[in-house]
Design a protein around this motif. Structure first.
Motif, PDB file in Angstrom:
ATOM      1  N   THR A  45       0.846  -1.189   0.000  1.00 16.11           N
ATOM      2  CA  THR A  45       0.000   0.000   0.000  1.00 16.11           C
ATOM      3  C   THR A  45       0.882   1.239   0.000  1.00 16.11           C
ATOM      4  O   THR A  45       1.788   1.372   0.814  1.00 16.11           O
ATOM      5  CB  THR A  45      -0.922   0.011   1.238  1.00 16.11           C
ATOM      6  OG1 THR A  45      -1.695  -1.174   1.227  1.00 16.11           O
ATOM      7  CG2 THR A  45      -1.826   1.226   1.239  1.00 16.11           C
ATOM      8  N   ASN A 117      -1.014  -1.367  -6.180  1.00 14.91           N
ATOM      9  CA  ASN A 117      -0.098  -1.820  -5.142  1.00 14.91           C
ATOM     10  C   ASN A 117       1.329  -1.590  -5.616  1.00 14.91           C
ATOM     11  O   ASN A 117       1.577  -1.273  -6.774  1.00 14.91           O
ATOM     12  CB  ASN A 117      -0.348  -3.274  -4.745  1.00 14.91           C
ATOM     13  CG  ASN A 117       0.093  -4.249  -5.800  1.00 14.91           C
ATOM     14  OD1 ASN A 117       0.250  -3.916  -6.955  1.00 14.91           O
ATOM     15  ND2 ASN A 117       0.300  -5.481  -5.385  1.00 14.91           N
ATOM     16  N   THR A 121       6.935  -5.252  -1.306  1.00 11.43           N
ATOM     17  CA  THR A 121       6.011  -4.709  -0.316  1.00 11.43           C
ATOM     18  C   THR A 121       6.701  -3.795   0.687  1.00 11.43           C
ATOM     19  O   THR A 121       6.098  -2.833   1.150  1.00 11.43           O
ATOM     20  CB  THR A 121       5.265  -5.830   0.426  1.00 11.43           C
ATOM     21  OG1 THR A 121       6.211  -6.718   1.014  1.00 11.43           O
ATOM     22  CG2 THR A 121       4.360  -6.586  -0.523  1.00 11.43           C
ATOM     23  N   GLY A 124       6.476  -0.130  -0.216  1.00 11.77           N
ATOM     24  CA  GLY A 124       5.169   0.521  -0.307  1.00 11.77           C
ATOM     25  C   GLY A 124       5.019   1.731   0.587  1.00 11.77           C
ATOM     26  O   GLY A 124       4.464   2.743   0.173  1.00 11.77           O
TER      27      GLY A 124
END
Length: 189
Positions: A45, A117, A121, A124
């Motif tokens: 995110t 996205n 990760t 993010g």
């Protein structure tokens, strides 16, 4: 004076209280999860830039990161969607802009919403969008083509994070899905 509750009444009261609490948690789960993802960058995110909350403009570093742009369309959406340039190299902390192009290949107006996205990760929470077409629904008329910008920067704090400081490439991925048009005149009178 009230008498004591029977064991069955206590059990029923406790079960009702638990069911009420679980219902409340069920309704709170989505906004709480969304808040958790926005704060931590969990699941890729991204952050949304708030100039009021920002203490100062980010420092621009001499370090660069490659950003790859990925575009996808739900099978239920009759659009063609792609990045104008599939890759860019950006200075950490510097604002940059990518352009995505969407085209409605149907004979009807279609409204779409983009989900997004970032991978890896751990990057993010450092990928910050200043302006994005993904913040609102997009309506395309039959055959219409639209250029849609996203303004972003990679927060210099990425270099202080032991889990993210060695990231050399970030992928920003969008998927457009059909959405219901904004209610115009559908309100009950």
């Amino acid at each position: 004076m009230m008498g004591r509750l029977s064991p069955n009444a206590k059990t029923a009261s406790l079960a009702s209280l638990m069911a009420l609490a679980m219902t409340g948690l069920g309704f709170a789960a989505v906004p709480l999860y969304d808040l958790f993802c926005r704060v931590t960058g969990f699941g890729g995110t991204t952050q949304r830039y708030d100039p009021v909350a920002a203490a100062a403009e980010p420092q621009i570093l001499s370090d660069t990161i490659s950003v790859r742009f990925d575009a996808n369309v739900s099978p239920n959406l009759p659009w063609k969607f792609y990045p104008e340039h599939p890759r860019d190299t950006v200075s950490v902390g510097a604002r940059d802009m990518a352009i995505f192009i969407a085209e409605n290949n149907s004979s009807q107006p279609v409204v779409g919403t983009a989900s997004f996205n970032v991978t890896p990760t751990q990057a993010g929470q450092y990928f910050t969008k200043i302006q994005c077409f993904c913040f609102t629904q997009q309506r395309l008329e039959p055959g219409q083509q639209m250029r849609m910008p996203v303004l972003f920067f990679v927060d210099p704090k990425i270099k202080d994070d032991p889990d993210a400081r060695d990231v050399q490439e970030i992928t920003l991925s969008y998927t457009f899905h059909p959405s219901d048009p904004v209610d115009e005149g559908k309100k009950a009178s």
